[in-house]
Design a protein around this motif. Structure first.
Motif, PDB file in Angstrom:
ATOM      1  N   ASN A   1       0.904  -1.081   0.063  1.00 22.79           N
ATOM      2  CA  ASN A   1       0.011  -0.013  -0.130  1.00 22.79           C
ATOM      3  C   ASN A   1       0.752   1.305   0.113  1.00 22.79           C
ATOM      4  OD1 ASN A   1      -1.594  -2.119   1.734  1.00 22.79           O
ATOM      5  ND2 ASN A   1      -3.129  -1.144   0.912  1.00 22.79           N
ATOM      6  N   ASN A   2       0.300   2.445  -0.483  1.00 23.85           N
ATOM      7  CA  ASN A   2       1.157   3.723  -0.113  1.00 23.85           C
ATOM      8  C   ASN A   2       1.136   3.806   1.395  1.00 23.85           C
ATOM      9  OD1 ASN A   2       1.146   4.966  -2.903  1.00 23.85           O
ATOM     10  ND2 ASN A   2      -0.884   4.198  -2.747  1.00 23.85           N
ATOM     11  N   ILE A   3       2.153   4.147   1.773  1.00 19.37           N
ATOM     12  CA  ILE A   3       2.636   4.567   3.298  1.00 19.37           C
ATOM     13  C   ILE A   3       3.225   5.703   3.557  1.00 19.37           C
ATOM     14  CG2 ILE A   3       3.924   3.558   5.104  1.00 19.37           C
ATOM     15  CD1 ILE A   3       4.058   0.927   3.861  1.00 19.37           C
ATOM     16  N   LYS A   4       2.363   6.433   3.991  1.00 15.52           N
ATOM     17  CA  LYS A   4       2.797   7.832   4.421  1.00 15.52           C
ATOM     18  C   LYS A   4       3.846   8.082   5.329  1.00 15.52           C
ATOM     19  CE  LYS A   4       0.694  12.491   5.743  1.00 15.52           C
ATOM     20  NZ  LYS A   4      -0.506  13.013   6.155  1.00 15.52           N
ATOM     21  N   ASP A   5       3.581   7.084   6.478  1.00 20.78           N
ATOM     22  CA  ASP A   5       4.426   7.171   7.656  1.00 20.78           C
ATOM     23  C   ASP A   5       4.661   5.756   8.461  1.00 20.78           C
ATOM     24  OD1 ASP A   5       5.967   9.440   9.643  1.00 20.78           O
ATOM     25  OD2 ASP A   5       5.050   7.696  10.764  1.00 20.78           O
ATOM     26  N   ILE A   6       5.762   5.423   8.535  1.00 20.58           N
ATOM     27  CA  ILE A   6       5.806   3.983   9.427  1.00 20.58           C
ATOM     28  C   ILE A   6       7.203   3.869  10.067  1.00 20.58           C
ATOM     29  CG2 ILE A   6       6.847   2.718   7.428  1.00 20.58           C
ATOM     30  CD1 ILE A   6       5.138   0.111   8.306  1.00 20.58           C
ATOM     31  N   ILE A   7       6.965   3.163  11.425  1.00 24.47           N
ATOM     32  CA  ILE A   7       8.141   3.157  12.296  1.00 24.47           C
ATOM     33  C   ILE A   7       8.175   1.751  12.716  1.00 24.47           C
ATOM     34  CG2 ILE A   7       8.896   3.752  14.678  1.00 24.47           C
ATOM     35  CD1 ILE A   7       7.929   6.530  14.218  1.00 24.47           C
ATOM     36  N   ILE A   8       9.727   1.368  12.461  1.00 17.55           N
ATOM     37  CA  ILE A   8       9.720  -0.075  13.038  1.00 17.55           C
ATOM     38  C   ILE A   8      10.983  -0.085  13.889  1.00 17.55           C
ATOM     39  CG2 ILE A   8      10.547  -2.293  12.016  1.00 17.55           C
ATOM     40  CD1 ILE A   8       9.726  -1.487   9.339  1.00 17.55           C
ATOM     41  N   ARG A   9      10.485  -0.698  15.104  1.00 19.11           N
ATOM     42  CA  ARG A   9      11.361  -0.849  16.367  1.00 19.11           C
ATOM     43  C   ARG A   9      11.627  -2.175  16.718  1.00 19.11           C
ATOM     44  NH1 ARG A   9      10.370   4.190  19.105  1.00 19.11           N
ATOM     45  NH2 ARG A   9       8.700   5.020  18.553  1.00 19.11           N
ATOM     46  N   ILE A  10      13.139  -2.247  16.532  1.00 18.48           N
ATOM     47  CA  ILE A  10      13.820  -3.681  16.884  1.00 18.48           C
ATOM     48  C   ILE A  10      14.618  -3.428  18.114  1.00 18.48           C
ATOM     49  CG2 ILE A  10      15.194  -5.474  15.801  1.00 18.48           C
ATOM     50  CD1 ILE A  10      14.473  -4.297  13.129  1.00 18.48           C
ATOM     51  N   PRO A  11      14.448  -4.554  19.025  1.00 19.10           N
ATOM     52  CA  PRO A  11      15.354  -4.469  20.385  1.00 19.10           C
ATOM     53  C   PRO A  11      16.720  -4.246  20.205  1.00 19.10           C
ATOM     54  CG  PRO A  11      14.333  -6.566  20.155  1.00 19.10           C
ATOM     55  CD  PRO A  11      13.653  -5.616  18.967  1.00 19.10           C
ATOM     56  N   ARG A  12      17.469  -3.746  21.101  1.00 20.03           N
ATOM     57  CA  ARG A  12      18.792  -3.427  20.996  1.00 20.03           C
ATOM     58  C   ARG A  12      19.536  -4.507  21.818  1.00 20.03           C
ATOM     59  NH1 ARG A  12      21.188   2.232  22.802  1.00 20.03           N
ATOM     60  NH2 ARG A  12      22.915   1.112  22.024  1.00 20.03           N
ATOM     61  N   SER A  13      18.815  -5.319  22.707  1.00 17.28           N
ATOM     62  CA  SER A  13      19.389  -6.141  23.572  1.00 17.28           C
ATOM     63  C   SER A  13      18.354  -7.281  23.838  1.00 17.28           C
ATOM     64  CB  SER A  13      19.966  -5.472  24.808  1.00 17.28           C
ATOM     65  OG  SER A  13      18.680  -4.909  25.543  1.00 17.28           O
ATOM     66  N   TYR A  14      18.870  -8.363  24.398  1.00 19.55           N
ATOM     67  CA  TYR A  14      17.986  -9.586  24.772  1.00 19.55           C
ATOM     68  C   TYR A  14      18.906 -10.464  25.673  1.00 19.55           C
ATOM     69  CZ  TYR A  14      20.764 -12.184  21.544  1.00 19.55           C
ATOM     70  OH  TYR A  14      22.027 -12.683  20.961  1.00 19.55           O
ATOM     71  N   GLY A  15      18.173 -11.008  26.642  1.00 14.69           N
ATOM     72  CA  GLY A  15      18.837 -11.896  27.707  1.00 14.69           C
ATOM     73  C   GLY A  15      19.983 -11.147  28.695  1.00 14.69           C
ATOM     74  N   ILE A  16      20.745 -11.561  28.861  1.00  5.81           N
ATOM     75  CA  ILE A  16      21.910 -11.098  29.925  1.00  5.81           C
ATOM     76  C   ILE A  16      23.101 -10.002  29.131  1.00  5.81           C
ATOM     77  CG2 ILE A  16      23.578 -11.294  31.599  1.00  5.81           C
ATOM     78  CD1 ILE A  16      22.388 -13.613  32.305  1.00  5.81           C
ATOM     79  N   ASN A  17      23.491 -10.627  27.995  1.00  8.98           N
ATOM     80  CA  ASN A  17      24.554  -9.996  27.191  1.00  8.98           C
ATOM     81  C   ASN A  17      24.476  -9.714  25.883  1.00  8.98           C
ATOM     82  OD1 ASN A  17      26.367  -9.667  29.562  1.00  8.98           O
ATOM     83  ND2 ASN A  17      26.679 -11.990  29.295  1.00  8.98           N
ATOM     84  N   GLY A  18      23.093 -10.482  25.290  1.00 14.31           N
ATOM     85  CA  GLY A  18      22.762 -10.403  23.774  1.00 14.31           C
ATOM     86  C   GLY A  18      22.613  -8.988  23.385  1.00 14.31           C
ATOM     87  N   ARG A  19      23.164  -8.742  22.363  1.00 15.22           N
ATOM     88  CA  ARG A  19      23.128  -7.300  21.535  1.00 15.22           C
ATOM     89  C   ARG A  19      22.486  -7.491  20.161  1.00 15.22           C
ATOM     90  NH1 ARG A  19      23.287  -6.269  25.929  1.00 15.22           N
ATOM     91  NH2 ARG A  19      24.667  -4.804  27.173  1.00 15.22           N
ATOM     92  N   ILE A  20      21.746  -6.412  19.616  1.00  8.16           N
ATOM     93  CA  ILE A  20      21.230  -6.577  18.269  1.00  8.16           C
ATOM     94  C   ILE A  20      21.638  -5.104  17.756  1.00  8.16           C
ATOM     95  CG2 ILE A  20      19.255  -6.870  16.628  1.00  8.16           C
ATOM     96  CD1 ILE A  20      17.941  -8.536  18.904  1.00  8.16           C
ATOM     97  N   SER A  21      22.072  -5.182  16.553  1.00  7.83           N
ATOM     98  CA  SER A  21      22.189  -3.921  15.841  1.00  7.83           C
ATOM     99  C   SER A  21      21.732  -4.130  14.441  1.00  7.83           C
ATOM    100  CB  SER A  21      24.017  -3.502  15.882  1.00  7.83           C
ATOM    101  OG  SER A  21      24.389  -4.567  15.165  1.00  7.83           O
ATOM    102  N   LEU A  22      21.747  -2.981  13.738  1.00 10.38           N
ATOM    103  CA  LEU A  22      21.246  -2.838  12.394  1.00 10.38           C
ATOM    104  C   LEU A  22      22.391  -2.673  11.109  1.00 10.38           C
ATOM    105  CD1 LEU A  22      18.082  -0.725  12.539  1.00 10.38           C
ATOM    106  CD2 LEU A  22      18.320  -3.153  12.899  1.00 10.38           C
ATOM    107  N   GLY A  23      22.229  -3.348   9.955  1.00 12.80           N
ATOM    108  CA  GLY A  23      23.212  -3.203   9.170  1.00 12.80           C
ATOM    109  C   GLY A  23      22.484  -1.843   8.087  1.00 12.80           C
TER     110      GLY A  23
END
Length: 219
Positions: free
Chosen positions: A159-181
């Protein structure tokens, strides 16, 4: 004015309404107007929000719940009675898709044999017709598997999308980390990324089909 023979005040009111609905824009030069989306499109996602949260983790994978909230405008000339939803990727087949629009609540089991190439195409009834010009909200949730060290989440722009925000966690568990390419966008529109205390954030603006927004995730 020349084509329609409308009075200046009537034309101004219609142009202002079209700008507020998101399908007419002022030209960059400041003189004149243009269409923000093709007239053949029947709907516009004026605001979308997708939030990913880690539901389960092991040494080999994460299961993330995707909560999707959509505000849609009927920009066509006839009522909208249904919405189309596509879910694809490494689907958690044990977790149903949960859909809600107003009083309508549906729990849809995702079945591997009905989803060729792990792609599920679903249609949900809204419970009542959405008239031209109206705005309505719906939301749904589902689970996907993600595998380290690098996986991705992608969104088909249907569809035509005027505005969209996607949120992905930066961490998980005790030491887990997530980043974006580097985020990849095919089709028209713009996208930018940012970071908050809890989330990696991808913000898409004026996305027009056909296209895909691909978000590499480094786990």
């Amino acid at each position: 004015m020349r084509v329609t023979s409308w009075h200046q005040q009537k034309l101004s009111r219609i142009l202002d309404k079209g700008i507020k609905m998101g399908f007419i824009i002022k030209c960059v030069s400041g003189e004149g107007y243009d269409l923000a989306l093709p007239v053949s499109r029947r709907s516009l996602i004026s605001r979308g929000k997708i939030v990913l949260n880690v539901n389960e983790l092991t040494d080999n994978y994460l299961i993330m719940k995707h909560n999707v909230s959509i505000t849609m405008q009927n920009t066509g000339l006839v009522d909208i009675n249904n919405v189309f939803i596509r879910v694809y990727g490494d689907i958690d087949w044990d977790e149903p898709l949960r859909f809600r629009c107003g009083d309508v609540k549906v729990m849809e089991r995702l079945e591997r044999d009905k989803c060729p190439l792990n792609m599920c195409n679903l249609v949900f009834n809204l419970g009542k017709p959405m008239a031209p010009g109206s705005t309505f909200n719906y939301n749904y949730s589902f689970n996907l598997y993600y595998y380290p060290p690098r996986d991705y989440f992608s969104l088909d722009i249907l569809n035509n999308i005027k505005d969209i925000i996607i949120r992905i966690p930066r961490s998980y568990g005790i030491n887990g980390r997530i980043s974006l390419g580097d985020v990849e966008l095919t089709g028209y529109g713009s996208v930018r990324t940012s970071i908050s205390k809890r989330y990696n954030i991808v913000h898409g603006i004026s996305l027009t089909p056909p296209g895909t927004l691909k978000i590499p995730i480094q786990i």
